[in-house]
Structures are given as structure tokens and as C-alpha cells.
Write a protein that holds these residues in place. Structure first.
Motif, mmCIF file in Angstrom:
data_model
loop_
_atom_site.group_PDB
_atom_site.id
_atom_site.type_symbol
_atom_site.label_atom_id
_atom_site.label_comp_id
_atom_site.label_asym_id
_atom_site.label_seq_id
_atom_site.Cartn_x
_atom_site.Cartn_y
_atom_site.Cartn_z
ATOM 1 N N TYR A 1 -1.668 -0.282 7.690
ATOM 2 C CA TYR A 1 -1.937 -1.206 6.580
ATOM 3 C C TYR A 1 -1.743 -2.643 7.108
ATOM 4 O O TYR A 1 -0.649 -3.182 7.022
ATOM 5 C CB TYR A 1 -0.984 -0.967 5.411
ATOM 6 C CG TYR A 1 -0.832 0.483 4.987
ATOM 7 C CD1 TYR A 1 -1.883 1.381 5.059
ATOM 8 C CD2 TYR A 1 0.397 0.957 4.503
ATOM 9 C CE1 TYR A 1 -1.733 2.711 4.663
ATOM 10 C CE2 TYR A 1 0.551 2.268 4.094
ATOM 11 C CZ TYR A 1 -0.515 3.141 4.181
ATOM 12 O OH TYR A 1 -0.345 4.443 3.780
ATOM 13 N N THR B 1 -11.460 -0.712 -0.153
ATOM 14 C CA THR B 1 -10.857 -0.556 1.170
ATOM 15 C C THR B 1 -11.667 0.479 1.949
ATOM 16 O O THR B 1 -12.248 1.404 1.375
ATOM 17 C CB THR B 1 -9.397 -0.082 1.095
ATOM 18 O OG1 THR B 1 -9.335 1.173 0.379
ATOM 19 C CG2 THR B 1 -8.524 -1.112 0.393
ATOM 20 N N TYR C 1 -3.082 0.063 -3.994
ATOM 21 C CA TYR C 1 -3.230 -1.163 -3.198
ATOM 22 C C TYR C 1 -2.927 -2.362 -4.085
ATOM 23 O O TYR C 1 -3.555 -2.541 -5.134
ATOM 24 C CB TYR C 1 -4.656 -1.242 -2.664
ATOM 25 C CG TYR C 1 -4.856 -2.216 -1.521
ATOM 26 C CD1 TYR C 1 -4.879 -1.780 -0.208
ATOM 27 C CD2 TYR C 1 -5.043 -3.575 -1.767
ATOM 28 C CE1 TYR C 1 -5.074 -2.665 0.843
ATOM 29 C CE2 TYR C 1 -5.242 -4.459 -0.721
ATOM 30 C CZ TYR C 1 -5.265 -3.999 0.584
ATOM 31 O OH TYR C 1 -5.460 -4.874 1.614
ATOM 32 N N VAL D 1 0.849 -1.193 0.000
ATOM 33 C CA VAL D 1 0.000 0.000 0.000
ATOM 34 C C VAL D 1 0.883 1.240 0.000
ATOM 35 O O VAL D 1 1.847 1.323 0.752
ATOM 36 C CB VAL D 1 -0.937 0.019 1.233
ATOM 37 C CG1 VAL D 1 -1.885 1.209 1.167
ATOM 38 C CG2 VAL D 1 -1.724 -1.279 1.328
#
Length: 260
Positions: free
Chosen positions: A251, A224, A143, A61
């Protein structure tokens, strides 16, 4: 004339062979072929009769340094300030545009080559008569997953908080978590959501409307969200002090679902 059985005697025959004989080797080979191939197939396919399974992976990420901010002011009607990293959005704001001071850094806490935490800070200058009652904030991220299939998308974290008492600072500490409405493929490349969450080149106000952005984002099967943000609203701002947003976003390792 009927016949009757007067006597019977079963006959039993036995065969013996040494351990190094051809018969013994054949029996050993037949036994191995009976059990070993099914075990190999089960190991390679991760089990029999399973339609879905899970695995853990630390996603890759990165914060994309794209921000869209709307600050709600009170008590006047339609009072708000706005700013983003998209010039087209800023041109649409007119007198409501207010440029903040923004800083961001990402940390790799365990030194594994993947970022673990984002520290984000925004300081919005205010006039003495301006009072902040609410915040709406979008941050965008890149991501990626690589362990099974290669999955690449652009995602976001949306933060919204409002309070009855004017504040001086908003502190947020949460996790950027993956949400799956359907399992990911176990192989190949998936880039269907590798598109910008916000159409930053559009000159139309509709494309920057938060309800439009959120609705389009929720149409995705993979997203997300910012979970457990635990917002802390601090009050008592000095007349010349800015309004501050402090966010810590982690993350975490995810449990990924995929089909067979």
C-alpha cells in the motif's frame, strides 16, 4: 500677440523626518500592508491562478477478507473451479465449487499506525488429473484518505494470469495504486464509493460475472488497481499437492490530485 517662454527653473522640495516620527512609522506600515497580506493569501490558497494541485498521503488500507476465485483447468472444455467468501456465489457453482485453505496477514512496516503490506496465500486442493492453466482472483479492500478531505471507499485488486503449461504455484508481488479520473475534493466527506464491489447478497449469477463486476467498477471515477504484479508461474506439481497462490500487495504513498 503670441507669448514665448524665456526662462524656467524647476523647484524641488524634500521632506525629512526621524526614524521614530509619525511619517516614518506610516511609511513602514504602508510598505508592510503592501507585501505581507498578498503573501499570506498566497500561502493559504497554495498559490495564485492554480486550478489543480497535488499532495502526498499514505492511505489507510485494510484487507476486507473478501475473495472471489476462478481457476481455469485444462485441457477439458469449460473446466474450471471456483470459490468465494460469498455463500450465494458458492451455491451457484455446483460441482465446480472447491474450498481452499486461505491465510492473510497485514504488516505495518514503519510502525506509523497504517498497514503497508498484505501477505495473501491460498492453497486449492486438486485431483491428480486436474491441471491449472489460469487464475482470476478478486480481493477487496477498505481505502481511506484523511489529509485534505475525508475519502472512504471500498475497492479491489484484480489479478488475472494464464499460461500454456500447467502450473503448481502463482507468485505475485505488486502495488495497490490509486487511479483518479477526476480530482478529489480538498475538504468535506466523500463516501460515494463506500459500497461493496461485489453484491455478495445477490442470488443471481449475473452479479458475480467477472465482466459485470469489472465493468461496474470501471465506471467509478476513483479506483484502485494492482500494478506491476510481476506474476511468476511455477510448474512441476506433485499429484496430491494443492495449487498455491502467493501474493504480496503493498500500500504505497499516493500523489493525490485535488482542485481549488
Amino acid at each position: 500677440m503670441a507669448l514665448y517662454e524665456l526662462f524656467s527653473h524647476p523647484t524641488e522640495r524634500g521632506y525629512r523626518a526621524g526614524l521614530c516620527s509619525k511619517a516614518a512609522l506610516f511609511l513602514l506600515l504602508a510598505t508592510a500592508l503592501t507585501y505581507i497580506p498578498p503573501l499570506l493569501v498566497a500561502f493559504r490558497s497554495h498559490g495564485f491562478w492554480l486550478k489543480r494541485s497535488n499532495y502526498e498521503e499514505q492511505p489507510t488500507v485494510r484487507f476486507q477478507h473478501q475473495v472471489l476465485l476462478v481457476v481455469l483447468l485444462g485441457p477439458e472444455r469449460d473446466g474450471f473451479l471456483a470459490w468465494s467468501t460469498f455463500p450465494a456465489f458458492n451455491r451457484l457453482q455446483g460441482d465446480h465449487l472447491r474450498i481452499p485453505l486461505v491465510s492473510a496477514r497485514e504488516e505495518d512496516n514503519n510502525q506509523d499506525g497504517k498497514m503497508d503490506t498484505l501477505h495473501f496465500k491460498l492453497e486449492l486442493p486438486l485431483q491428480p488429473a486436474e491441471h491449472v492453466l489460469g487464475v482470476q482472483l478478486i480481493l477487496t479492500f477498505s481505502y481511506q484518505l484523511h489529509r485534505m478531505s475525508t475519502f472512504v471507499m471500498q475497492s479491489m485488486a484484480f489479478l488475472q494470469s494464464s499460461f500454456a503449461i500447467p502450473g503448481s504455484q502463482l507468485y505475485v508481488n505488486g502495488d495497490l495504486r490509486l487511479q483518479q479520473k477526476q480530482p478529489l475534493s480538498y475538504s468535506g466527506l466523500d463516501v460515494r464509493y463506500n459500497v461493496s464491489v461485489i453484491n455478495g447478497t445477490s442470488p443471481f449469477a449475473h452479479d458475480y460475472d467477472l465482466t459485470h463486476i469489472i465493468a461496474a467498477y470501471q465506471e467509478r471515477n476513483i479506483t484502485t488497481i494492482l500494478t506491476d504484479p510481476n506474476p511468476i508461474w511455477l510448474v512441476g506439481r506433485a499429484a496430491e499437492a494443492p495449487f498455491v497462490i502467493n501474493a504480496v500487495i503493498r500500500y504505497p504513498v499516493e500523489v493525490i490530485s485535488y482542485p481549488f
